[in-house]
Scaffold this active site. Sequence first.
Site, short mmCIF file in Angstrom:
data_model
loop_
_atom_site.label_atom_id
_atom_site.label_comp_id
_atom_site.label_asym_id
_atom_site.label_seq_id
_atom_site.Cartn_x
_atom_site.Cartn_y
_atom_site.Cartn_z
N PRO A 100 0.68 -1.33 -0.04
CA PRO A 100 0.08 0.00 0.13
C PRO A 100 0.56 1.16 -0.07
O PRO A 100 1.56 1.46 0.62
CB PRO A 100 -0.81 -0.24 1.19
CG PRO A 100 -0.70 -1.54 1.49
CD PRO A 100 0.17 -2.23 1.01
N CYS A 101 0.34 2.40 -0.80
CA CYS A 101 1.10 3.44 -1.16
C CYS A 101 0.55 4.67 -0.43
O CYS A 101 1.28 5.85 -0.21
CB CYS A 101 1.35 3.74 -2.36
SG CYS A 101 -0.38 4.26 -3.04
N THR A 102 -0.47 4.49 0.30
CA THR A 102 -1.28 5.59 1.04
C THR A 102 -0.01 6.39 2.02
O THR A 102 -0.27 7.45 2.11
CB THR A 102 -2.59 5.51 1.64
OG1 THR A 102 -2.17 4.24 2.57
CG2 THR A 102 -3.44 5.01 0.58
N PHE A 104 3.04 6.96 1.87
CA PHE A 104 3.86 7.71 1.16
C PHE A 104 3.57 8.69 0.14
O PHE A 104 4.33 9.46 -0.56
CB PHE A 104 4.80 6.64 0.77
CG PHE A 104 5.13 5.67 1.41
CD1 PHE A 104 6.08 5.90 2.66
CD2 PHE A 104 4.99 4.48 1.45
CE1 PHE A 104 6.75 4.94 3.66
CE2 PHE A 104 5.18 3.09 2.35
CZ PHE A 104 6.00 3.42 3.42
#
Length: 318
Positions: A100-102, A104
């Site tokens: 998951p990228c949320t 960053f």
Amino acid sequence: MRKPPYRPPPAMAEVKAAPLTGLTHVSTFSGCGGTCLGFRMAGFRTLWANDVEEHARASYRLNLDSPIDGRDIREVTAADVLAATGLEAGALDVFEGSPPCTAFSTAGKRHHGWGETKQHAGRAQANVEDLFFEWLRLLDGLRPRAFVAENVAGMVKGVAKGYFKDVMRRMKALGYRSEARVLDAQWLGVPQRRARVIFVGVREDVPASPRFPEPLPYRYSVRDALPWLGSARYDPRGQFAAYDFTTQEHIRLRLYVAHRAGLEKPHLTVLNVLDPQAWKEFLATYRPAFGDELKDESLPEADAESFKQTHDMFQSFK
């Protein structure tokens, strides 16, 4: 170099008919299967995939034949994956994942939200930023010949860069020649601005090194890909807000974008409202969140031809 005409992605029937190379692949954080689709196009056979979000898994199963596990990755062990694939540690060709990228993303709270419980994949989860380390745990147990991982470009900016360096250090400590680059899809034949950090690693006993694609000398615009679209709507907030869907701009099939480039450049985000039924389903889904701001507006008859062309294009992908 002259830019060749834009070619849409191949239809699913064409992808499934492509020859296999004998190479194997395991995927995590697989979503609806976009990366797995890419590996299949390259001739890999996906032996096992994983995603915790049920709607993503439903879409995955409609398009891909490989099994997809629905557990939280924290509950998955390397032994589970090896048992499901029938492989021994070290036999897998490529292990892949997009944690998951949320945590960053420059569109979010970044490090100010680290350690918090937040909504992800339809449920409250704590320390989403640590899921990359869960992926590294599986990498250590599977010992594939190579790996590919992906995250947002914000991971190499500001405070998050320390996290990026820690991930790189751990990859190398596990015995992999590891490199990372920020690649932007708009320079790789996609009519979308999508910059992502791509990690590639090759196990030290394998006689190969990480490689990355070279950028093309041209880009495709949204108009190249969807030439029948008539206009674009600028959304200065970078999101599909309620007021965007209550205007009277339903005369043509609309394109909502996150910047002012119109249709002549790659875009950040694209949303097509395809037909009246899709619009009703959208309203049913999002009205509880927006309340009365989201009205029962329908697409006029003038959209019929645009809808037909877009519908025919999407049908070809099935």
